[in-house]
Write an enzyme that holds these catalytic residues in place. Structure first.
Site, mmCIF file in Angstrom:
data_model
loop_
_atom_site.group_PDB
_atom_site.id
_atom_site.type_symbol
_atom_site.label_atom_id
_atom_site.label_comp_id
_atom_site.label_asym_id
_atom_site.label_seq_id
_atom_site.Cartn_x
_atom_site.Cartn_y
_atom_site.Cartn_z
ATOM 1 C CG HIS A 11 -2.080 -0.819 1.142
ATOM 2 N ND1 HIS A 11 -2.198 -2.207 1.405
ATOM 3 C CD2 HIS A 11 -3.555 -0.567 0.838
ATOM 4 C CE1 HIS A 11 -3.241 -2.596 1.147
ATOM 5 N NE2 HIS A 11 -4.182 -1.698 0.692
ATOM 6 C CE LYS A 58 -3.815 -0.308 4.726
ATOM 7 N NZ LYS A 58 -5.009 0.281 4.842
#
Ligand SMILES: NC(=O)c1ccc[n+]([C@@H]2O[C@H](COP(=O)([O-])OP(=O)(O)OC[C@H]3O[C@@H](n4cnc5c(N)ncnc54)[C@H](OP(=O)(O)O)[C@@H]3O)[C@@H](O)[C@H]2O)c1
Length: 268
Positions: free
Chosen positions: A157, A161
């Protein structure tokens, strides 16, 4: 078909903005938008600062009751602490809720469940992307594999995040653990040493602007499969969130539903 009126909590975030972009004016009407108390655009119309072509005003959670008043469904995608503060209030005024936030502690999840279950129809999903929910179903099939087969998950990600591993990796991990009998999750092979029978690997990478990649490897001694879900853009999650909101707007039983329910009963 009448338009579904939605209020978005977390409207200024990465996912909230994408939901606003994907929100088709023929099927949906935006009636409320909420951001944090620190947001510099509070009180302004969304069109005035380029967030959406809408004269709805951005408000703080202190004006939640007013913002959700006209909504059929509230889509909430903020952070776990904000959800614990906001969702009991949304349920308290009887509004249906779609929750996209991930990274809850067990206590935070229980607090939210207690606030909504049996009170308002709610969808909680760590991943709104349609193909990911198909991958959940594939993961269930691992229960039919012989015991020499093992599974591992790797997720990537964007560097911003907050939670790690992703809520999706945990959801996949739960399915694989049920199906293949794992009782422990290992996040780092370097400190865990040699793989043991009861261990499932979930490894995380945080790099650049990646919206989300989840890779499941299922390997036996002589062959393997590797299935990868890639969200090209956050539109994958935004479209799923709106599909969930439309589905929920037709539901009256106050239970907690999943994206699996949305996809299995599309005509509800
Ligand atoms: N389910 C899925 O498919 C899916 C997909 C992607 C992401 N997610 C999850 O969705 C969540 C949000 O992700 P993101 O990348 O959009 O995060 P983000 O960019 O950090 O946005 C967070 C949003 O929450 C708002 N916020 C913060 N505190 C608040 C409060 N007390 N009350 C109301 N709003 C508040 C922020 O407002 P300000 O702008 O004012 O700070 C912002 O609009 C994360 O948990 C992420 O893991 C889920």
């Amino acid at each position: 078909m009448s338009r579904t009126r939605v209020c978005i909590i977390g409207a200024t975030g990465r996912l909230g903005r994408e939901i606003l972009r994907e929100l088709n004016q023929e099927d949906f009407e935006l009636v409320g938008a909420i951001a944090s108390r620190n947001n510099s655009n509070l009180g302004m119309k969304l069109e005035a600062f380029g967030l959406a072509n809408s004269d709805v005003r951005l408000v703080s959670p202190d004006s939640l009751n007013e913002a959700v008043k006209r909504a059929d469904v509230v889509i909430s995608t903020s952070n776990p602490a904000a959800e614990v503060e906001n969702l009991p209030k949304v349920a308290g005024v009887g509004k249906r809720i779609v929750v996209g936030t991930t990274g809850f502690t067990a206590d935070q999840y229980l607090a939210i469940k207690g606030a909504v279950d049996g009170k308002v129809p709610t969808i909680i999903s760590s991943n709104f992307a349609i193909a990911m929910n198909f991958l959940y179903k594939i993961a269930e099939l691992t229960s039919s594999l012989p015991p020499q087969y093992q599974a591992s998950i790797v997720e990537s990600h964007h560097a911003g995040k907050l939670d790690s591993p992703s809520g999706t990796a945990y959801a996949l991990g739960e399915i694989l653990s049920r199906a293949m009998g794992y009782s422990t999750i290992i996040h780092d092979r370097h400190s865990a040493g040699k793989r043991k029978k009861d261990e499932l690997e979930i490894f995380s990478r945080r790099v650049g602007g990646v919206p989300g990649i989840h890779e499941v490897t299922i390997a036996g001694p002589y062959d393997m499969i590797r299935i990868e879900h890639i969200a090209f853009t956050r539109a994958a999650f935004a479209q799923g969130a709106l599909l969930a909101a439309k589905w929920l707007s037709r539901i009256s039983s106050p239970q907690i539903y999943s994206m699996g329910d949305v996809l299995s009963h599309p005509s509800n």
